[in-house]
Write a protein that holds these residues in place. Structure first.
Motif, PDB file in Angstrom:
ATOM      1  N   PRO A 215       0.598  -1.336  -0.039  1.00 34.63           N
ATOM      2  CA  PRO A 215       0.129   0.140  -0.093  1.00 34.63           C
ATOM      3  C   PRO A 215       0.911   1.374  -0.016  1.00 34.63           C
ATOM      4  CG  PRO A 215      -0.871  -1.729   1.652  1.00 34.63           C
ATOM      5  CD  PRO A 215       0.357  -2.099   0.999  1.00 34.63           C
ATOM      6  N   LEU A 216       1.986   1.383   0.581  1.00 29.54           N
ATOM      7  CA  LEU A 216       2.775   2.437   0.586  1.00 29.54           C
ATOM      8  C   LEU A 216       3.491   2.657  -0.632  1.00 29.54           C
ATOM      9  CD1 LEU A 216       4.837   4.488   1.949  1.00 29.54           C
ATOM     10  CD2 LEU A 216       6.386   2.779   2.417  1.00 29.54           C
ATOM     11  N   PHE A 217       3.561   1.550  -1.471  1.00 32.85           N
ATOM     12  CA  PHE A 217       4.256   1.815  -2.953  1.00 32.85           C
ATOM     13  C   PHE A 217       3.141   2.420  -3.741  1.00 32.85           C
ATOM     14  CE2 PHE A 217       7.617  -1.160  -1.006  1.00 32.85           C
ATOM     15  CZ  PHE A 217       8.627  -0.072  -1.159  1.00 32.85           C
ATOM     16  N   ALA A 218       2.069   1.915  -3.539  1.00 32.84           N
ATOM     17  CA  ALA A 218       0.904   2.286  -4.369  1.00 32.84           C
ATOM     18  C   ALA A 218       0.645   3.767  -4.136  1.00 32.84           C
ATOM     19  CB  ALA A 218      -0.324   1.429  -4.095  1.00 32.84           C
ATOM     20  N   ALA A 219       0.412   4.088  -2.811  1.00 34.90           N
ATOM     21  CA  ALA A 219       0.333   5.502  -2.561  1.00 34.90           C
ATOM     22  C   ALA A 219       1.487   6.550  -3.221  1.00 34.90           C
ATOM     23  CB  ALA A 219       0.150   5.648  -1.230  1.00 34.90           C
ATOM     24  N   LEU A 220       2.621   5.994  -3.192  1.00 38.52           N
ATOM     25  CA  LEU A 220       3.781   6.839  -3.679  1.00 38.52           C
ATOM     26  C   LEU A 220       3.311   6.975  -5.443  1.00 38.52           C
ATOM     27  CD1 LEU A 220       6.605   5.564  -1.600  1.00 38.52           C
ATOM     28  CD2 LEU A 220       6.085   7.883  -1.978  1.00 38.52           C
ATOM     29  N   ARG A 221       3.176   6.027  -6.080  1.00 41.15           N
ATOM     30  CA  ARG A 221       2.767   5.876  -7.569  1.00 41.15           C
ATOM     31  C   ARG A 221       1.718   6.769  -8.040  1.00 41.15           C
ATOM     32  NH1 ARG A 221       3.980   0.044  -7.123  1.00 41.15           N
ATOM     33  NH2 ARG A 221       5.803  -0.358  -8.412  1.00 41.15           N
ATOM     34  N   ARG A 222       0.602   6.834  -7.054  1.00 38.10           N
ATOM     35  CA  ARG A 222      -0.473   7.862  -7.080  1.00 38.10           C
ATOM     36  C   ARG A 222       0.038   9.145  -7.024  1.00 38.10           C
ATOM     37  NH1 ARG A 222      -3.258   3.855  -3.828  1.00 38.10           N
ATOM     38  NH2 ARG A 222      -2.931   5.353  -2.058  1.00 38.10           N
TER      39      ARG A 222
END
Length: 269
Positions: A215-222
Motif C-alpha cells: 500500500p505504501l508503494f501504491a500511494a507513492l505511485r499515485r
C-alpha cells in the motif's frame, strides 16, 4: 542517477529496515519469500554494502549527513547527497549538494515537506535522546504500535504513511522517512511458539514486512514520481562467533542490504 534532476521533481522515500542482515535479505529474495520487495529491487537482488555504523543512532546520523551505506567494493564511490564541506572526495557532478547541516534540513530548504515515521527507541520521542532524530523533521510520529513490541508494527507504520501522503497536495514534494522496527529484537513473535529471537525469527519478520509494504508503494505511485532508498542501518548477531546483538564489529553487523529505484507516477487507464 543524477540527484540534481531528481531533487525537486520527485517525492523521496527513505526506508531503513532496522537491523536487517544482508545474508538473510539475500537468502529470502533468492527463495522467493519477499516477492514485493524483489519486484522493486534492481535485477531482483539486494546490493551488498557496508554500514557507516554498528547501531541505529550512529548509523542514522551518518545517513542524514549524506553518508549512506557504502558499496562493498573498492571505491571511491560518489554519493547521492552531500552536505557542502571542503575536501569531500565522494562528491561528484551527480551528487545533490546541500548547504545544510543535514539531509532533512537541506531538503526542507529545497521545498520538501519532511515526514518521519519512527520505529525503534531512538525515534520514540519519550525523552531528549529519542527526540534528536525525529526533531530534524517538520512532522514526526511515534506511538507504541509503531515500535518493536507490536507484532503488527509495519502495517501500522504503512497505514500512517499512506494517510499522510494522501493528506498532502500532489504538487507538494515530500521526503518521507520510515524506520521499520519489526526486524529488531524482539522478533520471536513472528515464529509461532518461539521463546527467543533467532535468525529464523529475523527472517520471518522480513517476510511479514514484505507483505505489508505494497500500500505504501501504491500511494507513492499515485502521487509520483518517487525516488526510493531502502536499506538496513546495521545487522545483528545471533550467536556467530559467540556474539549476540549489535554495536560490535562483526561482518554480519557491518554488512547490509541496499537498494535504490524509481517509482513512476501511476497513469489512469
Amino acid at each position: 542517477m543524477d540527484m540534481n534532476a531528481v531533487v525537486g521533481s520527485h517525492d523521496l522515500l527513505f526506508i531503513t529496515l532496522d537491523t536487517l542482515r544482508f545474508d538473510v535479505a539475500e537468502a529470502l529474495a533468492a527463495q522467493g519469500r519477499t516477492p514485493n520487495l524483489s519486484a522493486l529491487l534492481p535485477g531482483g537482488r539486494w546490493e551488498q554494502r557496508h554500514s557507516p555504523a554498528s547501531f541505529t543512532y550512529a548509523a542514522h546520523h551518518a545517513f542524514f549527513a549524506g553518508f549512506l551505506p557504502t558499496p562493498a567494493t573498492p571505491g571511491p564511490h560518489p554519493r547521492l547527497f552531500s552536505m557542502r564541506f571542503e575536501g569531500s572526495e565522494t562528491t561528484a557532478s551527480n551528487t545533490c549538494v546541500l548547504d545544510a547541516p543535514d539531509l532533512v534540513t537541506g531538503l526542507a530548504g529545497r521545498g520538501y515537506h519532511t515526514v518521519c515515521i519512527g520505529g525503534v527507541g531512538f525515534f520514540n520521542k519519550r525523552n531528549p535522546l529519542g527526540n534528536v532524530l525525529p526533531g530534524l523533521f517538520a512532522e514526526s510520529h511515534w506511538r507504541s504500535e509503531l515500535g518493536v513490541t507490536d507484532a503488527r508494527s509495519t502495517e501500522h507504520q504503512v497505514a500512517l504513511a499512506v494517510q499522510r501522503l494522501e493528506a498532502l497536495p500532489r504538487e507538494q514534494r515530500v521526503f518521507l522517512f520510515i524506520n521499520v522496527s519489526a526486524l529488531h529484537q524482539p522478533n520471536r513473535h513472528y515464529v509461532p511458539g518461539a521463546t527467543q529471537d533467532s535468525r529464523e525469527s529475523h527472517a520471518a519478520a522480513l517476510e511479514y514486512v514484505d507483505s505489508r509494504l505494497p500500500p505504501l508503494f501504491a500511494a507513492l505511485r499515485r502521487r509520483g514520481p518517487a525516488f526510493c532508498i531502502v536499506c538496513s542501518d546495521h545487522g545483528t548477531t545471533y550467536g556467530e562467533d559467540g556474539f549476540t546483538g549489535h554495536r560490535l564489529a562483526h561482518p554480519v553487523v557491518w554488512t547490509v542490504p541496499y537498494a535504490e529505484f524509481l517509482l513512476p507516477r501511476e497513469t489512469a487507464p
